[in-house]
Design a protein around this motif. Structure first.
Motif, PDB file in Angstrom:
ATOM      1  N   PRO A 243       0.809  -1.226   0.000  1.00 29.80           N
ATOM      2  CA  PRO A 243       0.000   0.000   0.000  1.00 29.80           C
ATOM      3  C   PRO A 243       0.842   1.275   0.000  1.00 29.80           C
ATOM      4  CG  PRO A 243      -0.842  -1.580   1.594  1.00 29.80           C
ATOM      5  CD  PRO A 243       0.480  -2.100   1.137  1.00 29.80           C
ATOM      6  N   GLN A 244       2.041   1.216   0.556  1.00 29.91           N
ATOM      7  CA  GLN A 244       2.879   2.419   0.640  1.00 29.91           C
ATOM      8  C   GLN A 244       3.329   2.920  -0.725  1.00 29.91           C
ATOM      9  OE1 GLN A 244       6.024   1.124   3.252  1.00 29.91           O
ATOM     10  NE2 GLN A 244       4.919   1.781   5.093  1.00 29.91           N
ATOM     11  N   LEU A 245       3.290   2.049  -1.740  1.00 27.61           N
ATOM     12  CA  LEU A 245       3.747   2.441  -3.077  1.00 27.61           C
ATOM     13  C   LEU A 245       2.640   3.028  -3.941  1.00 27.61           C
ATOM     14  CD1 LEU A 245       5.994  -0.666  -3.872  1.00 27.61           C
ATOM     15  CD2 LEU A 245       6.672   1.527  -2.871  1.00 27.61           C
ATOM     16  N   ALA A 251      -4.298   4.991  -4.849  1.00 28.00           N
ATOM     17  CA  ALA A 251      -4.198   5.149  -3.403  1.00 28.00           C
ATOM     18  C   ALA A 251      -5.568   5.464  -2.802  1.00 28.00           C
ATOM     19  CB  ALA A 251      -3.200   6.247  -3.054  1.00 28.00           C
ATOM     20  N   HIS A 252      -6.318   6.359  -3.448  1.00 27.74           N
ATOM     21  CA  HIS A 252      -7.651   6.701  -2.948  1.00 27.74           C
ATOM     22  C   HIS A 252      -8.579   5.501  -3.008  1.00 27.74           C
ATOM     23  CE1 HIS A 252      -7.387  11.011  -2.143  1.00 27.74           C
ATOM     24  NE2 HIS A 252      -6.609  11.131  -3.206  1.00 27.74           N
ATOM     25  N   CYS A 253      -8.517   4.752  -4.090  1.00 30.05           N
ATOM     26  CA  CYS A 253      -9.351   3.551  -4.236  1.00 30.05           C
ATOM     27  C   CYS A 253      -9.040   2.547  -3.130  1.00 30.05           C
ATOM     28  CB  CYS A 253      -9.133   2.933  -5.610  1.00 30.05           C
ATOM     29  SG  CYS A 253      -9.928   1.319  -5.833  1.00 30.05           S
ATOM     30  N   ALA A 286      -4.782   0.713   5.703  1.00 29.91           N
ATOM     31  CA  ALA A 286      -5.247   1.978   5.137  1.00 29.91           C
ATOM     32  C   ALA A 286      -4.376   3.137   5.590  1.00 29.91           C
ATOM     33  CB  ALA A 286      -6.700   2.221   5.532  1.00 29.91           C
ATOM     34  N   SER A 287      -3.870   3.082   6.823  1.00 27.34           N
ATOM     35  CA  SER A 287      -3.066   4.174   7.364  1.00 27.34           C
ATOM     36  C   SER A 287      -1.774   4.396   6.592  1.00 27.34           C
ATOM     37  CB  SER A 287      -2.736   3.891   8.837  1.00 27.34           C
ATOM     38  OG  SER A 287      -3.897   3.859   9.620  1.00 27.34           O
ATOM     39  N   VAL A 293      -3.437  10.338   0.542  1.00 30.22           N
ATOM     40  CA  VAL A 293      -4.841  10.647   0.253  1.00 30.22           C
ATOM     41  C   VAL A 293      -5.322  11.926   0.933  1.00 30.22           C
ATOM     42  CG1 VAL A 293      -5.385   8.221  -0.118  1.00 30.22           C
ATOM     43  CG2 VAL A 293      -5.724   9.218   2.160  1.00 30.22           C
ATOM     44  N   THR A 294      -4.496  12.543   1.767  1.00 23.64           N
ATOM     45  CA  THR A 294      -4.899  13.799   2.420  1.00 23.64           C
ATOM     46  C   THR A 294      -3.966  14.953   2.070  1.00 23.64           C
ATOM     47  OG1 THR A 294      -3.622  13.226   4.408  1.00 23.64           O
ATOM     48  CG2 THR A 294      -5.949  12.584   4.365  1.00 23.64           C
TER      49      THR A 294
END
Length: 665
Positions: A243-245, A251-253, A286-287, A293-294
């Motif tokens: 997920p970090q990549l 990323a939003h999905c 998710a984190s 995403v922010t």
């Protein structure tokens, strides 16, 4: 810390400085007229009966001058409150009560208030509580008088004076406070591989989310979710996936689907405790995308923040909900979600050739409205649970409700919008549509509740509004309630929210009377009832209703409509409020000097000043249920454990003495 008195600008100086920076209002600029700098409106706009607005270049949209005026008034109220706390003497007995209050586990609620601030003494008009922080020098913690925590302080003070509970309390009898705060950034440091779950389970969790949580806070696009779910499942199948990549839309999905799963697991954990581990595993994954995403001011960022906020409603220690709400509210205004005429730049429903005033497609416009009102409802209720002011002032809100309708009995829909407000058309609706309409109805209740909060609780020196004002507000709330009558086959998450919201708001409306009664009976030695005060019986009845509603929810089968109801820390506060309200009535009932009025929904003009005997059999009947519900809450939010021990002893003492009254008093 506050500045020295000589350096603190006066209210007039602050207003004069604000006036000097005000630009010409839009109406005067358009009409080429001379505009003054009066607040809340310039004289030409007042004379014309028009709203006085100016263009804010930072936000790139219009703001009313009344918004600036409301901010200045709020600063004045806070300054007055700070001065009153600094000048207040400390009463020994109430100081002993607050010594039993443990330090909250995180510092998100800390305010820069003087370390000498203490709960307001009996002679002061405010019941707000300020407790110096023992963990951070120079900081204090604040709870407004709308909070159940303040009611808890007053009833324990009363019980201590009457000899029903000892002060200081024993170590295991501390007074807790469930708080929505923490630091979600700490989750980013958690080690561990990407959490794998079967595709069928992911699909089930997403559907569960849409049927429960999204009904209450509708910021998810159902049409997009199906495609995003497929894309998410494809991403998970990739070798060496991390997920970090992820960047951009991917990323939003990933973040949205993973957070839906985390929230759905948190909701289902009341039936399946093992879901708690899955909940945190999803949240950890998710984190890893939070920063991505922010990082931009877009509608996708707003949705990401809302997912984090909703997660905090279940797991308040996993995020600083105040910071998240503040960021989301500011972003909402920046994107123009608070106004009906603004367009979201990411919602590209119109081509460049279209005019600026081209309306959005109905589905997109409804999504934007439901997103705004979902955030509004969370921000308002969470703030009022702690007595905090709002970051979304009503003076700038023009967004319509997602469903501009009124709902009546048995699934009958009266749509005034489609008939220009004249002759409503009657149609039959299904359960899903009814829930969507009902949550829109609940948003209107939150708006009414916010108006009450602003007039009753927000001023630094609460006004003496009187019984006539309370009757007027109760009539408004009761009229709202009469517009929604639900048959059993249409009951669902949204209608249950309306039921809970109404009874909680009744307790909220009359809490100042109950606080005054507790303090007066604690300190007054007179036996002359004519010198006493009056309380309403409506909160007593509403508190009993709240306990019974939550008892039905907790006992409901997992896959029923009640079983899908999300039990968040807001629900815990409402259970806490209802239990404290009932105990408070029991205490003043034993005192015998407080006059209790007839229920306002039942009284006529002749009964407005007549006293009413409360049915203590109802109190005794739900006392055990109150403790069961608080025990249930203490298992999920450990801070409730201390209050549970104290309330067990209080209920035992109060119930025993009430039984001697024959069940009525």
């Amino acid at each position: 810390m506050s500045l020295p008195a000589a350096s603190t600008p006066s209210a007039d100086d602050r207003r004069n400085a604000a006036r000097q920076m005000l630009p010409t209002c839009q109406r005067c600029r358009r009409l080429r007229r001379k505009c003054d700098t009066e607040l809340p409106s310039c004289r030409p706009c007042v004379k014309a009966g028009a709203e006085c607005t100016f263009h804010d270049h930072a936000l790139q949209h219009a703001l009313p001058r009344s918004y600036i005026d409301s901010l200045l008034k709020r600063v004045e109220d806070l300054q007055t409150a700070q001065q009153s706390y600094q000048q207040s003497p400390i009463t020994e007995s109430r100081s002993l009560v607050t010594q039993a209050v443990p330090e909250p586990e995180t510092n998100a609620l800390e305010e820069s208030l003087p370390p000498s601030s203490h709960p307001v003494p009996p002679s002061a008009p405010s019941f707000d509580v300020v407790i110096p922080s023992t963990s951070t020098s120079g900081k204090s913690r604040y709870w407004g008088s709308s909070s159940a925590f303040v009611l808890n302080i007053e009833l324990l003070q009363h019980a201590a004076i009457k000899g029903l509970v000892s002060i200081p309390c024993e170590e295991d009898d501390t007074l807790p406070m469930i708080e929505g705060q923490g630091d979600y950034q700490s989750t980013l440091s958690l080690a561990g591989a990407f959490y794998y779950t079967p595709d069928a389970t992911i699909t089930y969790l997403v559907q569960s989310y849409l049927k429960s949580i999204d009904t209450l806070y509708g910021f998810v696009d159902h049409d997009e979710t199906s495609a995003e779910l497929e894309a998410y499942l494809s991403l998970r199948r990739q070798p060496d996936f991390s997920p970090q990549l992820l960047r951009g839309d991917q990323a939003h999905c990933f973040f949205r689907i993973t957070m839906m799963c985390a929230i759905a697991c948190a909701c289902q954990a009341r039936y399946q405790p093992q879901q708690t581990a899955q909940c945190f595993a999803f949240y950890r994954d998710a984190s890893q995308c939070v920063e991505e995403v922010t990082s931009e001011a877009t509608s996708d960022t707003l949705r990401a923040l809302l997912h984090l906020i909703v997660f905090c409603l279940f797991q308040p220690r996993q995020g600083d909900i105040w910071k998240l709400l503040d960021y989301a509210c500011r972003l909402t205004i920046e994107l123009g979600y608070h106004t009906e005429t603004a367009q979201d730049p990411q919602m590209d429903w119109q081509s460049p050739a279209d005019t600026h005033n081209t309306p959005a497609p109905p589905t997109r416009a409804k999504l934007r409205r439901s997103t705004f009102w979902g955030l509004y409802a969370i921000e308002r209720i969470v703030g009022q649970l702690f007595g905090r002011a709002s970051d979304l002032p009503e003076s700038i809100i023009t967004t319509e409700y997602p469903y501009p309708v009124r709902v009546h009995a048995g699934g009958t829909l009266l749509d005034t919008a489609s008939n220009n407000g004249r002759c409503p058309s009657t149609t039959s609706i299904d359960q899903v549509t009814f829930q969507s309409m009902s949550i829109s109805h609940h948003y209107r209740l939150v708006y009414l509740r916010s108006e009450i909060f602003r007039e009753m609780y927000l001023p630094a020196k609460p006004p003496d509004l009187g019984l006539s004002w309370l009757r007027e507000k109760h009539a408004t709330l009761y009229a709202w309630r009469q517009e929604l009558a639900v048959s059993d086959d249409l009951e669902g998450v949204a209608t249950l929210t309306c039921d809970v919201g109404f009874d909680a708001t009744i307790c909220f409306l009359f809490q100042p009377l109950l606080l005054k009664a507790l303090r007066w009976t604690s300190e007054s030695e007179t036996s002359d009832s004519e010198d006493g005060i009056t309380v309403a019986s409506d909160p007593f009845l509403s508190a009993i209703n709240l306990i019974r509603i939550y008892d039905k929810i907790i006992r409901a089968p997992e896959h029923s409509s009640r079983g899908a109801y999300p039990m968040t820390f807001m629900s815990a506060h409402y259970i806490y409020l209802a239990t404290s309200t009932l105990l408070a009535y029991g205490l003043i009932g034993l005192d015998g000097r407080v006059r209790v009025l007839w229920p306002m929904s039942e009284m006529d003009a002749a009964q407005q000043d007549e006293t009413h005997n409360l049915d203590w059999n109802e109190f005794i009947d739900v006392a055990g249920t109150c403790l069961v519900l608080m025990a249930w809450c203490s298992e999920r939010w450990p801070g409730f454990g201390g209050t549970l021990h104290i309330y067990k002893r209080l209920f035992a003492r109060v119930t025993k003495e009430l039984i001697g009254t024959g069940g009525r008093g």
